[in-house]
Scaffold this motif. Structure first.
Motif, mmCIF file in Angstrom:
data_model
loop_
_atom_site.group_PDB
_atom_site.id
_atom_site.type_symbol
_atom_site.label_atom_id
_atom_site.label_comp_id
_atom_site.label_asym_id
_atom_site.label_seq_id
_atom_site.Cartn_x
_atom_site.Cartn_y
_atom_site.Cartn_z
ATOM 1 N N ASP A 141 -2.174 12.181 1.858
ATOM 2 C CA ASP A 141 -1.513 10.878 1.918
ATOM 3 C C ASP A 141 -0.101 10.992 1.342
ATOM 4 O O ASP A 141 0.321 12.051 0.886
ATOM 5 C CB ASP A 141 -2.340 9.791 1.240
ATOM 6 N N ASP A 183 3.674 4.657 -5.880
ATOM 7 C CA ASP A 183 2.227 4.842 -5.727
ATOM 8 C C ASP A 183 1.817 5.222 -4.303
ATOM 9 O O ASP A 183 0.633 5.222 -3.968
ATOM 10 C CB ASP A 183 1.479 3.590 -6.183
ATOM 11 N N ARG A 238 2.615 3.579 -1.556
ATOM 12 C CA ARG A 238 2.664 2.460 -0.616
ATOM 13 C C ARG A 238 4.054 2.400 0.015
ATOM 14 O O ARG A 238 4.998 3.015 -0.472
ATOM 15 C CB ARG A 238 2.340 1.138 -1.317
ATOM 16 N N GLU A 242 6.989 -0.312 1.441
ATOM 17 C CA GLU A 242 7.432 -1.705 1.333
ATOM 18 C C GLU A 242 8.463 -2.025 2.408
ATOM 19 O O GLU A 242 9.392 -1.255 2.641
ATOM 20 C CB GLU A 242 8.042 -1.935 -0.046
ATOM 21 N N PRO A 302 4.552 -5.019 0.293
ATOM 22 C CA PRO A 302 3.996 -3.664 0.227
ATOM 23 C C PRO A 302 2.837 -3.487 1.214
ATOM 24 O O PRO A 302 2.057 -4.412 1.436
ATOM 25 C CB PRO A 302 3.502 -3.547 -1.209
ATOM 26 N N PHE A 303 2.752 -2.305 1.779
ATOM 27 C CA PHE A 303 1.667 -1.935 2.685
ATOM 28 C C PHE A 303 0.985 -0.692 2.122
ATOM 29 O O PHE A 303 1.640 0.171 1.544
ATOM 30 C CB PHE A 303 2.207 -1.665 4.094
ATOM 31 N N SER A 304 -0.303 -0.599 2.322
ATOM 32 C CA SER A 304 -1.076 0.492 1.736
ATOM 33 C C SER A 304 -0.797 1.845 2.377
ATOM 34 O O SER A 304 -1.111 2.875 1.786
ATOM 35 C CB SER A 304 -2.576 0.189 1.824
ATOM 36 N N SER A 305 -0.209 1.849 3.556
ATOM 37 C CA SER A 305 0.058 3.107 4.252
ATOM 38 C C SER A 305 1.260 2.966 5.173
ATOM 39 O O SER A 305 1.692 1.850 5.490
ATOM 40 C CB SER A 305 -1.165 3.519 5.078
ATOM 41 N N SER A 348 0.086 1.101 8.356
ATOM 42 C CA SER A 348 -0.017 -0.362 8.264
ATOM 43 C C SER A 348 1.372 -1.002 8.253
ATOM 44 O O SER A 348 1.566 -2.080 8.816
ATOM 45 C CB SER A 348 -0.854 -0.793 7.058
ATOM 46 N N ALA A 349 2.363 -0.338 7.666
ATOM 47 C CA ALA A 349 3.736 -0.839 7.708
ATOM 48 C C ALA A 349 4.283 -0.771 9.128
ATOM 49 O O ALA A 349 4.948 -1.704 9.596
ATOM 50 C CB ALA A 349 4.619 -0.033 6.760
ATOM 51 N N ASP A 381 -3.861 7.724 8.478
ATOM 52 C CA ASP A 381 -2.888 8.009 7.402
ATOM 53 C C ASP A 381 -3.417 9.031 6.482
ATOM 54 O O ASP A 381 -4.423 9.115 6.017
ATOM 55 C CB ASP A 381 -2.570 6.753 6.606
#
Length: 120
Positions: free
Chosen positions: A21, A54, A56, A58, A63-66, A69-70, A120
């Motif tokens: 990741d 971390d 993520r 943005e 903020p997006f977890s991956s 997802s962004a 991801d």
């Protein structure tokens, strides 16, 4: 092969597999928190993302977890964020290029399914 026989074929050593990741790439020093991630597609060029400490991503304060997802947020359809975001514009280097370099350096076989549009 009959049940009473065993194959003499054995792998020398099992391949190491793990999911990579963005945080792994940050920890390895290949990506830097706060760096800009640029969409590959010109029609989304005005929406620069920021890599957070971390792992993520943005966009516009959200903020997006991956990365995927962004990318889905920007495109509005399933999109592979590893391909979609460029870590470097000149020469063009996607997040996937950075991940491949990491895998090559570490001699790790990636467990991610590249066929998955949102992997991801």
């Amino acid at each position: 092969m009959p049940a009473d026989r065993k194959s003499g074929f054995v792998h020398d050593r099992p391949k190491q597999r793990r999911r990579i990741d963005l945080l792994d790439l940050i920890s390895a020093g290949l990506l830097t928190p706060g760096m800009s991630l640029h969409p590959r597609q010109a029609k989304h060029a005005d929406k620069v993302a920021t890599l957070l400490h971390d792992g993520r991503v943005e966009i516009d304060g959200q903020p997006f977890s991956s990365a995927s997802s962004a990318a889905v947020h920007l495109v509005g359809a399933p999109t592979n964020g590893w391909w979609f975001f460029l870590a470097q514009q000149t020469p063009r280097r996607s997040l996937d290029d950075v991940r491949r370099d990491y895998l090559h350096e570490m001699a790790i076989e990636n467990d991610d399914d590249e066929q998955d549009e949102q992997g991801d």
